[in-house]
Scaffold this motif. Structure first.
Motif, PDB file in Angstrom:
ATOM      1  N   ARG A 185      -3.820   3.650  -0.913  1.00  0.00           N
ATOM      2  CA  ARG A 185      -4.257   2.808  -2.015  1.00  0.00           C
ATOM      3  C   ARG A 185      -3.300   1.630  -2.167  1.00  0.00           C
ATOM      4  NH1 ARG A 185      -1.424   3.486  -6.909  1.00  0.00           N
ATOM      5  NH2 ARG A 185       0.138   5.121  -6.797  1.00  0.00           N
TER       6      ARG A 185
ATOM      7  N   GLY B 287       3.723   6.318   4.115  1.00  0.00           N
ATOM      8  CA  GLY B 287       4.393   6.119   2.834  1.00  0.00           C
ATOM      9  C   GLY B 287       4.043   4.735   2.318  1.00  0.00           C
ATOM     10  N   TYR B 288       4.966   4.114   1.612  1.00  0.00           N
ATOM     11  CA  TYR B 288       4.778   2.716   1.219  1.00  0.00           C
ATOM     12  C   TYR B 288       4.845   1.857   2.471  1.00  0.00           C
ATOM     13  CZ  TYR B 288       5.466   3.745  -3.741  1.00  0.00           C
ATOM     14  OH  TYR B 288       5.330   4.223  -5.019  1.00  0.00           O
TER      15      TYR B 288
ATOM     16  N   HIS C  73       0.836  -1.198   0.000  1.00  0.00           N
ATOM     17  CA  HIS C  73       0.000   0.000   0.000  1.00  0.00           C
ATOM     18  C   HIS C  73       0.870   1.247   0.000  1.00  0.00           C
ATOM     19  CE1 HIS C  73      -4.264  -1.365   1.238  1.00  0.00           C
ATOM     20  NE2 HIS C  73      -3.629  -2.382   0.692  1.00  0.00           N
ATOM     21  N   GLN C  74       0.258   2.365  -0.388  1.00  0.00           N
ATOM     22  CA  GLN C  74       0.937   3.646  -0.387  1.00  0.00           C
ATOM     23  C   GLN C  74      -0.016   4.725   0.097  1.00  0.00           C
ATOM     24  OE1 GLN C  74       1.848   5.308  -4.260  1.00  0.00           O
ATOM     25  NE2 GLN C  74       3.519   6.532  -3.437  1.00  0.00           N
ATOM     26  N   HIS C  75       0.472   5.579   0.993  1.00  0.00           N
ATOM     27  CA  HIS C  75      -0.265   6.774   1.396  1.00  0.00           C
ATOM     28  C   HIS C  75       0.122   7.901   0.451  1.00  0.00           C
ATOM     29  CE1 HIS C  75      -0.964   5.043   5.516  1.00  0.00           C
ATOM     30  NE2 HIS C  75      -2.111   5.647   5.284  1.00  0.00           N
ATOM     31  N   THR C  76      -0.857   8.663  -0.012  1.00  0.00           N
ATOM     32  CA  THR C  76      -0.590   9.829  -0.864  1.00  0.00           C
ATOM     33  C   THR C  76      -1.507  10.966  -0.433  1.00  0.00           C
ATOM     34  OG1 THR C  76      -2.185   9.035  -2.516  1.00  0.00           O
ATOM     35  CG2 THR C  76       0.130   8.511  -2.912  1.00  0.00           C
ATOM     36  N   MET C  77      -1.060  12.186  -0.710  1.00  0.00           N
ATOM     37  CA  MET C  77      -1.904  13.362  -0.461  1.00  0.00           C
ATOM     38  C   MET C  77      -2.630  13.691  -1.757  1.00  0.00           C
ATOM     39  SD  MET C  77      -1.864  14.550   2.621  1.00  0.00           S
ATOM     40  CE  MET C  77      -2.295  16.280   2.602  1.00  0.00           C
ATOM     41  N   SER C  78      -3.947  13.863  -1.657  1.00  0.00           N
ATOM     42  CA  SER C  78      -4.748  14.219  -2.824  1.00  0.00           C
ATOM     43  C   SER C  78      -5.820  15.209  -2.387  1.00  0.00           C
ATOM     44  CB  SER C  78      -5.385  12.948  -3.408  1.00  0.00           C
ATOM     45  OG  SER C  78      -6.219  13.269  -4.487  1.00  0.00           O
TER      46      SER C  78
ATOM     47  N   MET D 272      -5.276  12.786   2.996  1.00  0.00           N
ATOM     48  CA  MET D 272      -4.385  11.647   2.960  1.00  0.00           C
ATOM     49  C   MET D 272      -5.191  10.431   2.521  1.00  0.00           C
ATOM     50  SD  MET D 272      -1.315  10.441   3.386  1.00  0.00           S
ATOM     51  CE  MET D 272      -0.412  11.667   4.298  1.00  0.00           C
ATOM     52  N   LYS D 273      -4.721   9.770   1.469  1.00  0.00           N
ATOM     53  CA  LYS D 273      -5.413   8.590   0.962  1.00  0.00           C
ATOM     54  C   LYS D 273      -4.453   7.417   0.928  1.00  0.00           C
ATOM     55  CE  LYS D 273      -8.699  11.144  -1.828  1.00  0.00           C
ATOM     56  NZ  LYS D 273      -9.285  11.347  -3.130  1.00  0.00           N
TER      57      LYS D 273
END
Length: 161
Positions: free
Chosen positions: A90, A109-110, A78-83, A87-88
């Motif tokens: 996926r 992060g990953y 999984h990876q956390h990303t800012m969108s 914070m999401k």
């Protein structure tokens, strides 16, 4: 008496050596895993996560395609990303580690998302985790279970594979 003392000393060093090598993996590649840990279970949940750094000493990129362990029937990358300021998290199908480079799996992060944990993972336990690579042998890593309160595992441990 001296013979018994000598045997005790030899056994002590042998046991210390076994313990310090608990994370060592017999492997013919140049992959180095450092500071691997999995978060201890939160009561009432069957989800946790695992973190580590994966260093690729090879010239060519390697691709992490997944992980597995007897303590869970579903482990995903999984990876956390800012969108849009949110914070999401996926799932990603694979993680590329370029040649002579390092990827750090860490909170926000990953990371490896672990679902359906079969029994509570308690601090100071160890679990065996198998990392699956494309065009590379699987890598079995023994990792410590850490309390969620313990943010920085011992950074002095280096695990060469």
């Amino acid at each position: 008496m001296n013979k018994i003392f000598f045997i005790v000393i030899v056994l002590s060093f042998t046991l210390l050596n076994i313990n310090s090598d608990a994370f060592a993996v017999e492997h013919d590649s140049n992959i180095i895993i450092e500071t691997p840990y999995v978060r201890a279970s939160i009561p009432g949940t069957t989800i946790t996560s695992a973190y580590m750094s994966i260093e690729n000493k090879n010239n060519a990129a390697i691709i992490l395609t997944g992980a597995s362990g007897l303590f869970s029937d579903r482990i995903e990358i999984h990876q956390h990303t800012m969108s849009d300021g949110m914070m999401k998290m996926r799932q990603v199908e694979q993680l590329i580690i370029e040649g002579d480079n390092k990827v750090i799996l860490q909170p926000m992060g990953y990371h490896l998302m672990i679902f359906n944990v079969k029994k509570a993972l308690l601090p100071e336990e160890e679990v065996s985790l198998t990392l699956h690579f494309k065009q590379q042998k699987d890598l079995v890593v023994t990792i410590a279970v850490r309390s969620i309160k313990q943010k920085n595992p011992d950074k002095k441990q280096h695990h060469h594979h």
